[in-house]
Design a protein around this motif. Structure first.
Motif, PDB file in Angstrom:
ATOM      1  N   PHE A 123      -1.853  -0.563   7.169  1.00 19.59           N
ATOM      2  CA  PHE A 123      -1.543   0.382   8.246  1.00 19.59           C
ATOM      3  C   PHE A 123      -0.587   1.493   7.791  1.00 19.59           C
ATOM      4  O   PHE A 123      -0.744   2.652   8.191  1.00 19.59           O
ATOM      5  CB  PHE A 123      -0.950  -0.350   9.460  1.00 19.59           C
ATOM      6  N   ARG A 124       0.385   1.151   6.952  1.00 21.40           N
ATOM      7  CA  ARG A 124       1.358   2.178   6.527  1.00 21.40           C
ATOM      8  C   ARG A 124       0.663   3.287   5.735  1.00 21.40           C
ATOM      9  O   ARG A 124       0.938   4.461   5.897  1.00 21.40           O
ATOM     10  CB  ARG A 124       2.463   1.518   5.693  1.00 21.40           C
ATOM     11  N   ARG A 125      -0.304   2.857   4.885  1.00 16.79           N
ATOM     12  CA  ARG A 125      -1.070   3.857   4.113  1.00 16.79           C
ATOM     13  C   ARG A 125      -1.948   4.692   5.028  1.00 16.79           C
ATOM     14  O   ARG A 125      -2.090   5.902   4.865  1.00 16.79           O
ATOM     15  CB  ARG A 125      -1.943   3.142   3.075  1.00 16.79           C
ATOM     16  N   LEU A 126      -2.541   3.981   6.007  1.00 17.64           N
ATOM     17  CA  LEU A 126      -3.395   4.678   6.986  1.00 17.64           C
ATOM     18  C   LEU A 126      -2.617   5.758   7.727  1.00 17.64           C
ATOM     19  O   LEU A 126      -3.082   6.875   7.899  1.00 17.64           O
ATOM     20  CB  LEU A 126      -3.873   3.678   8.042  1.00 17.64           C
ATOM     21  N   LEU A 127      -1.410   5.385   8.146  1.00 16.76           N
ATOM     22  CA  LEU A 127      -0.586   6.290   8.941  1.00 16.76           C
ATOM     23  C   LEU A 127      -0.208   7.538   8.131  1.00 16.76           C
ATOM     24  O   LEU A 127      -0.273   8.662   8.637  1.00 16.76           O
ATOM     25  CB  LEU A 127       0.669   5.545   9.407  1.00 16.76           C
ATOM     26  N   THR A 128       0.140   7.323   6.871  1.00 12.36           N
ATOM     27  CA  THR A 128       0.480   8.455   6.002  1.00 12.36           C
ATOM     28  C   THR A 128      -0.694   9.412   5.909  1.00 12.36           C
ATOM     29  O   THR A 128      -0.532  10.629   6.007  1.00 12.36           O
ATOM     30  CB  THR A 128       0.836   7.935   4.576  1.00 12.36           C
ATOM     31  N   CYS A 129      -1.878   8.836   5.754  1.00 15.99           N
ATOM     32  CA  CYS A 129      -3.093   9.653   5.644  1.00 15.99           C
ATOM     33  C   CYS A 129      -3.371  10.364   6.978  1.00 15.99           C
ATOM     34  O   CYS A 129      -3.666  11.561   7.006  1.00 15.99           O
ATOM     35  CB  CYS A 129      -4.236   8.731   5.231  1.00 15.99           C
ATOM     36  N   ARG A 132      -1.587  13.530   8.001  1.00 18.65           N
ATOM     37  CA  ARG A 132      -2.075  14.731   7.328  1.00 18.65           C
ATOM     38  C   ARG A 132      -3.428  15.169   7.897  1.00 18.65           C
ATOM     39  O   ARG A 132      -3.628  16.323   8.196  1.00 18.65           O
ATOM     40  CB  ARG A 132      -2.195  14.427   5.831  1.00 18.65           C
ATOM     41  N   THR A 133      -4.321  14.184   8.092  1.00 13.10           N
ATOM     42  CA  THR A 133      -5.705  14.536   8.424  1.00 13.10           C
ATOM     43  C   THR A 133      -6.021  14.438   9.918  1.00 13.10           C
ATOM     44  O   THR A 133      -7.050  14.924  10.350  1.00 13.10           O
ATOM     45  CB  THR A 133      -6.682  13.607   7.670  1.00 13.10           C
ATOM     46  N   LYS A 134      -5.170  13.748  10.674  1.00  9.32           N
ATOM     47  CA  LYS A 134      -5.337  13.527  12.139  1.00  9.32           C
ATOM     48  C   LYS A 134      -6.460  12.547  12.484  1.00  9.32           C
ATOM     49  O   LYS A 134      -6.356  11.832  13.468  1.00  9.32           O
ATOM     50  CB  LYS A 134      -5.558  14.847  12.919  1.00  9.32           C
ATOM     51  N   THR A 135      -7.568  12.564  11.716  1.00 14.38           N
ATOM     52  CA  THR A 135      -8.641  11.603  11.987  1.00 14.38           C
ATOM     53  C   THR A 135      -9.085  10.965  10.666  1.00 14.38           C
ATOM     54  O   THR A 135      -8.896  11.551   9.599  1.00 14.38           O
ATOM     55  CB  THR A 135      -9.882  12.272  12.616  1.00 14.38           C
TER      56      THR A 135
END
Lengths: 391, 123
Positions: A123-129, A132-135
Motif C-alpha cells: 500500500f505504501r508504494r501504491l500511495l506514492t505512485c 503522482r498519477t491519481k489513478t
C-alpha cells in the motif's frame, strides 16, 4: 381577565414549543416530511420555525442523496472500498464483505493487507505512485474469496479527497474470470496453431529434404569409393562431409521446431536431449533435477514448458555469460513446479518487460492458469520459478 | 438609503454594499431573482463586499436558497457577511453555508461592527 389572556398566550406558546420539539424528534428519527406552520404574527418563534423547516428540507435532500449513493454503492457487484492514507479500510460495500465471506462491518477499520490481494504492490508504494498519477490499474491480481476460490481481478485505484478535503483511495476490484478464460482460449488457439505448424514443418523437413539429402550423401560416398584419382576422390569426400554436416544441421532445426522425443518420451527426456546438444558443449553446464516420480503431462503443457526452457537457455547463452544452468522439476498431486536458474550476470527485470520472449513465456504460462516469478539482480544471476496447477 | 425592492433596501457604506431586509419576509425563488437583479442594477456592475442584515427574514424556500448561493446570483459579490439576530440563527446559518457552498467567502455574524470589520479586508 388579564390573567386569563396571559394563560391563553402561555398555552399557545407551549403548543408551538411542543410542535418544535415534536418535529425535532422526527428529524432525529430521519423523518423530514413534516413542516412547522407559521403564525400570522411572523414573530421570533416563527423565525425559529422557518429556520427549522429549512433545516428539514436540507436534511431531507442530504438523506435522500446519501441513501441514493449508499444504494448504488451496495448494489454494484464489484468489490468497492474506501481506504485512508494509512492503508486502513474505512468503508466497504455489501458485495465486498459478501464475496470475501465476512460478516457486515468486519472489514471496516482493518488494514488493506487483511484481504491478501495478491499481485498488488504494498500500500505504501501504491500511495506514492497514486499521489503522482491519481489513478492506477492492476490486471491479473488474485484474491481468495469466501468460498475458497481464487479469482483473477482487475483492480482500479483512484486518489481523491472527501468532503473534508482528506485524501482517500477508492479501490474497485472487478472479477475478470470470464475475460481471462476467453483470453486463455484465444492464446491457446494461437499457440496450438503455431505448434501444429512447427510440427508439420519439422515433419516435412525430416521426411523429405533430410531423406533426399541422405540419398545424395549415399550416392556421393559410393561414387567417391569407386574413384581412383586422389584429387577427385578428395573433392567428393569433402562434399560428402559437407552434406553430412548439412543433414545434422537440418536435424537440429527439426529438433528445435518440434523435438520428437517430446511427444514420444515426455518433457524431461526432451529437455535432456536439448541440453545435451553439442552447441552447448564447453559453454554451459546443465544440472537437471527431476523427482523419482514425475507425472505424465498433457502434450500442450509439455510443449509450452519446453518452449519456456528453450527461451530461458537461449537468453542465458545470448546475454548472461553464465557457466551453469539449473533446471529443476518438481510435482505434487496439485501442482507442477519448474525452477530455472543461471549464474550469469543478471539484469534488471523492469528493463526486460518489453521483450517479446518474456511476453510469450508469460502468455504460455498464464494460459495454463500458472504463475511465473522472475527474479534477477545484476551480478547475481537469474531465477525463474513457474508453478502450474494440475487439475 | 436607496429603496430597491419591497422587501430589501440597499445602500453603500464605507465601500461595503449593505442589504437590509424589511421585517417579516418569506423569500421565494421569484423574490430571490428580483433581489439579485435589483442589486446588480444598483451596483451597476461594480463588485462589492456585501453585508446582509437578515433580521427580517422569517424563512427562505429551498429553490431560493439554491439560487442565491449559485454563481450567477453571487456575481459582483466579493465576500458576504450575513448578520442575524440570534445564536440559533447563527448556528442554522452556518449549517446552510456548509450545505450551499458559494464561490466567495461567506460568514455569519451576530454583530454588525464585527461584520464590517471582517468585510473591510475585502474593500
Amino acid at each position: 381577565m388579564a390573567a386569563k389572556i396571559c394563560l391563553n398566550k402561555k398555552c399557545v406558546m407551549d403548543k408551538r414549543l411542543n410542535q418544535i420539539s415534536s418535529i425535532l424528534s422526527d428529524y432525529s428519527r430521519g423523518s423530514f416530511d413534516k413542516q412547522l406552520s407559521l403564525s400570522s404574527k411572523l414573530d421570533t418563534i416563527d423565525g425559529i420555525s422557518g429556520s427549522i423547516n429549512m433545516l428539514g428540507e436540507e436534511l431531507k435532500e442530504a438523506t435522500i442523496s446519501r441513501d441514493y449513493f449508499n444504494n448504488i454503492f451496495n448494489a454494484v457487484t464489484d468489490i468497492v472500498m474506501v481506504i485512508n492514507t494509512a492503508g486502513i479500510i474505512e468503508q466497504t460495500n455489501a458485495s465486498a464483505e459478501m464475496q470475501l465471506g465476512h460478516p457486515a462491518g468486519f472489514l471496516k477499520g482493518k488494514p488493506l493487507s487483511v484481504i491478501k490481494l495478491k499481485e498488488l504492490p504494498h500500500f505504501r508504494r501504491l500511495l506514492t505512485c497514486l499521489k503522482r498519477t491519481k489513478t492506477a490499474q492492476y490486471d491479473h491480481c488474485r484474491l481468495k474469496m469466501g468460498n475458497g476460490a481464487i479469482v483473477p481481478l482487475r483492480v482500479n485505484l483512484v486518489y481523491f479527497h472527501d468532503e473534508q478535503l482528506r485524501y482517500r483511495v477508492l479501490l474497485t476490484a472487478t472479477d475478470i474470470s470470464f475475460r481471462v478464460k476467453t483470453e486463455n482460449l484465444v492464446i491457446r488457439a494461437i499457440i496450438e496453431s503455431q505448434e501444429k505448424e512447427r510440427a508439420r514443418l519439422a515433419k516435412d523437413l525430416h521426411d523429405s529434404i533430410i531423406q533426399q539429402m541422405a540419398g545424395i550423401k549415399f550416392q556421393v560416398s559410393t561414387t567417391a569409393f569407386g574413384i581412383k584419382k586422389i584429387s577427385q576422390k578428395q573433392v567428393l569426400l569433402r562434399a560428402n562431409n559437407a552434406i553430412g554436416e548439412l543433414i545434422a544441421e537440418m536435424r537440429n532445426i527439426c529438433f528445435n521446431l518440434m523435438p520428437r522425443s517430446l511427444e514420444e518420451f515426455g518433457l524431461v527426456k526432451a529437455v535432456q536431449e536439448f541440453c545435451g546438444h553439442s552447441f552447448f558443449a564447453g559453454r554451459l553446464k546443465f544440472e537437471i533435477r527431476q523427482p523419482a516420480e514425475f507425472p505424465a503431462l498433457p502434450v500442450a503443457l509439455s510443449i509450452d514448458l519446453y518452449r519456456v526452457i528453450q527461451e530461458f537457455v537461449n537468453n542465458t547463452v545470448r546475454h548472461s555469460n553464465a557457466k551453469r544452468v539449473i533446471i529443476a522439476f518438481s510435482a505434487n498431486r496439485n501442482s507442477l513446479s519448474l525452477l530455472l536458474q543461471d549464474n550469469g550476470k543478471g539484469f534488471l527485470p523492469r528493463e526486460a518487460r518489453g521483450g517479446m520472449g518474456l511476453k510469450n513465456v508469460q502468455s504460455r504460462i498464464r494460459s495454463h492458469e500458472g504463475k511465473l516469478e522472475l527474479v534477477s539482480t545484476p551480478g547475481k544471476g537469474t531465477r525463474c520459478k513457474i508453478n502450474i496447477p494440475l487439475n | 438609503m436607496q429603496p430597491a425592492t419591497p422587501y430589501l433596501q440597499l445602500y453603500i457604506k464605507n465601500g461595503i454594499l449593505v442589504g437590509h431586509y424589511r421585517e417579516k419576509v418569506h423569500i421565494n425563488l421569484a423574490m430571490a431573482h428580483d433581489i439579485v437583479s435589483s442589486r446588480l442594477a444598483f451596483t451597476k456592475g461594480k463588485a462589492y463586499p456585501t453585508m446582509i442584515i437578515g433580521h427580517g427574514i422569517v424563512s427562505m424556500d429551498k429553490p431560493a436558497r439554491e439560487y442565491l448561493s449559485s454563481a450567477p446570483a453571487t456575481e459582483g459579490l466579493i465576500a458576504t457577511a450575513i448578520v442575524v439576530d440570534s445564536e440559533f440563527h447563527r448556528i442554522v446559518g452556518n449549517f446552510f453555508i456548509s450545505v450551499n457552498r458559494t464561490p466567495m467567502p461567506v460568514r455569519i455574524f451576530r454583530d454588525v461592527t464585527r461584520a464590517e470589520k471582517w468585510l473591510q479586508k475585502f474593500v
